[in-house]
Design an enzyme around this catalytic site. Sequence first.
Site, PDB file in Angstrom:
ATOM      1  N   LYS A  94       0.871  -1.186   0.000  1.00  0.00           N
ATOM      2  CA  LYS A  94       0.000   0.000   0.000  1.00  0.00           C
ATOM      3  C   LYS A  94       0.892   1.214   0.000  1.00  0.00           C
ATOM      4  O   LYS A  94       1.812   1.321   0.823  1.00  0.00           O
ATOM      5  CB  LYS A  94      -0.880  -0.030   1.263  1.00  0.00           C
ATOM      6  CG  LYS A  94      -1.883   1.086   1.315  1.00  0.00           C
ATOM      7  CD  LYS A  94      -3.187   0.710   0.640  1.00  0.00           C
ATOM      8  CE  LYS A  94      -4.044   1.908   0.315  1.00  0.00           C
ATOM      9  NZ  LYS A  94      -3.671   2.614  -0.945  1.00  0.00           N
ATOM     10  N   GLN A 115       7.332   3.892   3.796  1.00  0.00           N
ATOM     11  CA  GLN A 115       5.930   3.482   3.841  1.00  0.00           C
ATOM     12  C   GLN A 115       5.743   2.207   4.667  1.00  0.00           C
ATOM     13  O   GLN A 115       4.715   2.031   5.324  1.00  0.00           O
ATOM     14  CB  GLN A 115       5.439   3.255   2.398  1.00  0.00           C
ATOM     15  CG  GLN A 115       3.940   3.222   2.241  1.00  0.00           C
ATOM     16  CD  GLN A 115       3.309   4.598   2.139  1.00  0.00           C
ATOM     17  OE1 GLN A 115       3.821   5.466   1.445  1.00  0.00           O
ATOM     18  NE2 GLN A 115       2.205   4.804   2.821  1.00  0.00           N
ATOM     19  N   LYS A 118       5.600   3.376   8.296  1.00  0.00           N
ATOM     20  CA  LYS A 118       4.428   4.238   8.478  1.00  0.00           C
ATOM     21  C   LYS A 118       3.158   3.390   8.547  1.00  0.00           C
ATOM     22  O   LYS A 118       2.328   3.545   9.438  1.00  0.00           O
ATOM     23  CB  LYS A 118       4.346   5.207   7.296  1.00  0.00           C
ATOM     24  CG  LYS A 118       3.168   6.145   7.343  1.00  0.00           C
ATOM     25  CD  LYS A 118       2.993   6.915   6.049  1.00  0.00           C
ATOM     26  CE  LYS A 118       4.273   7.608   5.627  1.00  0.00           C
ATOM     27  NZ  LYS A 118       4.066   8.569   4.545  1.00  0.00           N
ATOM     28  N   LYS A 130       5.395   1.710  -3.177  1.00  0.00           N
ATOM     29  CA  LYS A 130       5.285   3.063  -3.751  1.00  0.00           C
ATOM     30  C   LYS A 130       5.532   2.958  -5.248  1.00  0.00           C
ATOM     31  O   LYS A 130       6.207   2.031  -5.702  1.00  0.00           O
ATOM     32  CB  LYS A 130       6.335   3.981  -3.115  1.00  0.00           C
ATOM     33  CG  LYS A 130       6.043   5.449  -3.267  1.00  0.00           C
ATOM     34  CD  LYS A 130       5.079   5.978  -2.224  1.00  0.00           C
ATOM     35  CE  LYS A 130       4.658   7.407  -2.543  1.00  0.00           C
ATOM     36  NZ  LYS A 130       3.854   7.985  -1.465  1.00  0.00           N
ATOM     37  N   GLY A 169      -2.859   8.117  -4.340  1.00  0.00           N
ATOM     38  CA  GLY A 169      -2.214   9.296  -4.921  1.00  0.00           C
ATOM     39  C   GLY A 169      -0.987   9.734  -4.138  1.00  0.00           C
ATOM     40  O   GLY A 169      -0.669   9.204  -3.071  1.00  0.00           O
ATOM     41  N   ASP A 170      -0.278  10.677  -4.687  1.00  0.00           N
ATOM     42  CA  ASP A 170       0.849  11.356  -4.031  1.00  0.00           C
ATOM     43  C   ASP A 170       1.070  12.619  -4.863  1.00  0.00           C
ATOM     44  O   ASP A 170       0.129  13.065  -5.555  1.00  0.00           O
ATOM     45  CB  ASP A 170       2.090  10.437  -4.015  1.00  0.00           C
ATOM     46  CG  ASP A 170       3.239  10.989  -3.159  1.00  0.00           C
ATOM     47  OD1 ASP A 170       3.142  10.910  -1.924  1.00  0.00           O
ATOM     48  OD2 ASP A 170       4.215  11.528  -3.722  1.00  0.00           O
ATOM     49  N   THR A 214      -4.493  13.453   5.181  1.00  0.00           N
ATOM     50  CA  THR A 214      -3.072  13.610   5.530  1.00  0.00           C
ATOM     51  C   THR A 214      -2.853  14.921   6.282  1.00  0.00           C
ATOM     52  O   THR A 214      -2.195  14.952   7.332  1.00  0.00           O
ATOM     53  CB  THR A 214      -2.186  13.522   4.274  1.00  0.00           C
ATOM     54  OG1 THR A 214      -2.533  12.333   3.560  1.00  0.00           O
ATOM     55  CG2 THR A 214      -0.722  13.488   4.639  1.00  0.00           C
TER      56      THR A 214
HETATM   57  P1  NDP Z   1       0.679  17.827  -4.303  1.00  0.00           P
HETATM   58  O1  NDP Z   1       1.178  17.485  -5.660  1.00  0.00           O
HETATM   59  O2  NDP Z   1      -0.789  17.973  -4.085  1.00  0.00           O
HETATM   60  O3  NDP Z   1       1.375  19.162  -3.789  1.00  0.00           O
HETATM   61  C1  NDP Z   1       2.752  19.317  -3.689  1.00  0.00           C
HETATM   62  C2  NDP Z   1       3.004  20.782  -3.361  1.00  0.00           C
HETATM   63  O4  NDP Z   1       4.376  20.979  -3.007  1.00  0.00           O
HETATM   64  C3  NDP Z   1       2.722  21.705  -4.527  1.00  0.00           C
HETATM   65  O5  NDP Z   1       2.175  22.893  -4.025  1.00  0.00           O
HETATM   66  C4  NDP Z   1       4.124  21.954  -5.092  1.00  0.00           C
HETATM   67  O6  NDP Z   1       4.256  23.141  -5.820  1.00  0.00           O
HETATM   68  C5  NDP Z   1       4.890  22.049  -3.807  1.00  0.00           C
HETATM   69  N1  NDP Z   1       6.329  21.899  -3.988  1.00  0.00           N
HETATM   70  C6  NDP Z   1       6.997  20.949  -4.684  1.00  0.00           C
HETATM   71  N2  NDP Z   1       8.321  21.165  -4.589  1.00  0.00           N
HETATM   72  C7  NDP Z   1       8.477  22.252  -3.804  1.00  0.00           C
HETATM   73  C8  NDP Z   1       9.591  22.947  -3.316  1.00  0.00           C
HETATM   74  N3  NDP Z   1      10.813  22.565  -3.620  1.00  0.00           N
HETATM   75  N4  NDP Z   1       9.375  24.023  -2.510  1.00  0.00           N
HETATM   76  C9  NDP Z   1       8.133  24.415  -2.191  1.00  0.00           C
HETATM   77  N5  NDP Z   1       7.031  23.784  -2.633  1.00  0.00           N
HETATM   78  C10 NDP Z   1       7.207  22.722  -3.426  1.00  0.00           C
HETATM   79  O7  NDP Z   1       1.291  16.718  -3.329  1.00  0.00           O
HETATM   80  P2  NDP Z   1       0.791  16.266  -1.886  1.00  0.00           P
HETATM   81  O8  NDP Z   1       0.315  17.452  -1.133  1.00  0.00           O
HETATM   82  O9  NDP Z   1      -0.089  15.097  -2.048  1.00  0.00           O
HETATM   83  O10 NDP Z   1       2.159  15.725  -1.239  1.00  0.00           O
HETATM   84  C11 NDP Z   1       3.071  16.585  -0.555  1.00  0.00           C
HETATM   85  C12 NDP Z   1       4.014  15.732   0.269  1.00  0.00           C
HETATM   86  O11 NDP Z   1       3.258  14.955   1.218  1.00  0.00           O
HETATM   87  C13 NDP Z   1       4.844  14.715  -0.499  1.00  0.00           C
HETATM   88  O12 NDP Z   1       6.089  14.546   0.159  1.00  0.00           O
HETATM   89  C14 NDP Z   1       4.044  13.430  -0.355  1.00  0.00           C
HETATM   90  O13 NDP Z   1       4.841  12.280  -0.520  1.00  0.00           O
HETATM   91  C15 NDP Z   1       3.579  13.578   1.080  1.00  0.00           C
HETATM   92  N6  NDP Z   1       2.411  12.778   1.440  1.00  0.00           N
HETATM   93  C16 NDP Z   1       1.234  12.892   0.737  1.00  0.00           C
HETATM   94  C17 NDP Z   1       0.141  12.138   1.115  1.00  0.00           C
HETATM   95  C18 NDP Z   1      -1.189  12.311   0.485  1.00  0.00           C
HETATM   96  O14 NDP Z   1      -2.151  11.714   0.973  1.00  0.00           O
HETATM   97  N7  NDP Z   1      -1.320  13.101  -0.554  1.00  0.00           N
HETATM   98  C19 NDP Z   1       0.248  11.122   2.185  1.00  0.00           C
HETATM   99  C20 NDP Z   1       1.500  11.164   2.925  1.00  0.00           C
HETATM  100  C21 NDP Z   1       2.536  11.938   2.516  1.00  0.00           C
HETATM  101  P3  NDP Z   1       4.310  23.139  -7.431  1.00  0.00           P
HETATM  102  O15 NDP Z   1       2.880  23.105  -7.838  1.00  0.00           O
HETATM  103  O16 NDP Z   1       5.032  24.379  -7.767  1.00  0.00           O
HETATM  104  O17 NDP Z   1       5.069  21.900  -7.848  1.00  0.00           O
END
Ligand code: NDP
Length: 449
Positions: A94, A115, A118, A130, A169-170, A214
């Site tokens: 997962k 993962q 976690k 993943k 998703g991620d 999350t």
């Molecule tokens: P999204 O794609 O929805 O959002 C990612 C965000 O991070 C975007 O706003 C992106 O901006 C920004 N970003 C990327 N690189 C940078 C950077 N170098 N500096 C500042 N901002 C940046 O992803 P998620 O919110 O789903 O995921 C975010 C994190 O959380 C990841 O590490 C993911 O693995 C983790 N995560 C997510 C889960 C989930 O349920 N979605 C579960 C557990 C962990 P831009 O649009 O400019 O790229």
Amino acid sequence: MTPQLDPQLESIYQQVIQRNPGESEFHQAVLEVFGSLGQVVKKHPDVLENKIIERICEPERQIIFRVPWQDDKGEVHINRGFRVEFNSALGPYKGGLRFHPSVYLSVIKFLGFEQIFKNALTGMPIGGGKGGSDFDPKGRSDSEVMRFCQSFMTELYRHLGEYTDVPAGDIGVGGREIGYLFGQYKRITNRYESAVLTGKGLDWGGSLVRKEATGYGLVFFVEEMLKVEGQSFDGKKCLVSGSGNVAIYAIEKVHQLGGKVVACSDSAGTIYDQNGLDLDLLKEIKEVQRARLSVYADTHKGATYSEGGNIWDIPCDIALPSATQNELGEADATELVKNGCKIVGEGANMPTTPEATRVFQMANVAFAPGKAANAGGVATSALEMQQNASRDAWSFEHTEERLAEIMSHIHRNTFETAEEFGTPGNYINGANIAGFLKVARAMEAFGVV
Ligand code: NDP
């Protein structure tokens, strides 16, 4: 500076580096876990005798495949697809799918490795995996994203199944992408197998609260940390990096609990709004328009957008890095400490570099690692699978309550494990040890497999 490891762990770590050359993110994730296992191998020498640690570091299966697709002009593009099925000791693999140009094997392996632990911490029956691709959905039309997802699933489907491997998703993979992926899976297999993907739409097998899970879960975890100090979010000034799925719902829950998030970011810059971010506007820009964050300042007086600006320079009580790996370095941590930050909770996976983590630990900043703090997403995915299995759909309130209970349980487990192993208040050790021991016990029960 590499932390001093127990000699046996150091030797295993060197083997991991040799067997996986050039995979710096994976090495970093392994070293972070090994840094917590010194006391574990002393107390439980059987894990060394049974080579549990070596086995956990070797994925059960790694799938790499070609993803050809055509853009709207008819031009052919070739991307690379990945699925690393890391460990199924506790249940089907997962873990999410990431679509981002920075994706390569090391990124998927670090995420898959984290993962495992976690998922163990959630207490749910799920293993760790993943996947993803170096495809960049940014700037692509819906039709292009659909054709890419269909091509991706045309290979991936044969490796999936409710009892085998269940992606979600991620980064770069939200409700739209999960829809296209599920549609293609259903078409190829001729089976409406709801529990083969999570993060589905509410009309076709999704769970309420999965979208929020999350971010909400992160804030529930930090709330538990605050309670330990007899405090709450009330009046606390917070920073949340990123402006994607995790960031948006972390901001929402902080505001609901009386805190104020004054800044968020994307990969191009930072928005600062001293009155507290306008969440409705943020959602409109990111979820509806799919526009850049800079638009916020165009329509919102009093807010400032700084191109390339560093969010960690802004004073705060609580920092929630929720964008991407290694986004918060040593200099950022030093600045946060200097400006009075007291708690850091990782919404993203491995957003804090090892050097920055040490700065926080030296300054007694309470630090919640992503493995524990962002586990609410995958936990709610497991709740989605439960609802699918029982052909049921729970209310928002009930599902959120389950999420809050799970996060409180993870907090208690990590807090108590840290104490039991002689490092009170060290949530990194608590999470790594509690997650590791749960997986190790199951692996030992199964024999040499
Ligand atoms: P999204 O794609 O929805 O959002 C990612 C965000 O991070 C975007 O706003 C992106 O901006 C920004 N970003 C990327 N690189 C940078 C950077 N170098 N500096 C500042 N901002 C940046 O992803 P998620 O919110 O789903 O995921 C975010 C994190 O959380 C990841 O590490 C993911 O693995 C983790 N995560 C997510 C889960 C989930 O349920 N979605 C579960 C557990 C962990 P831009 O649009 O400019 O790229």
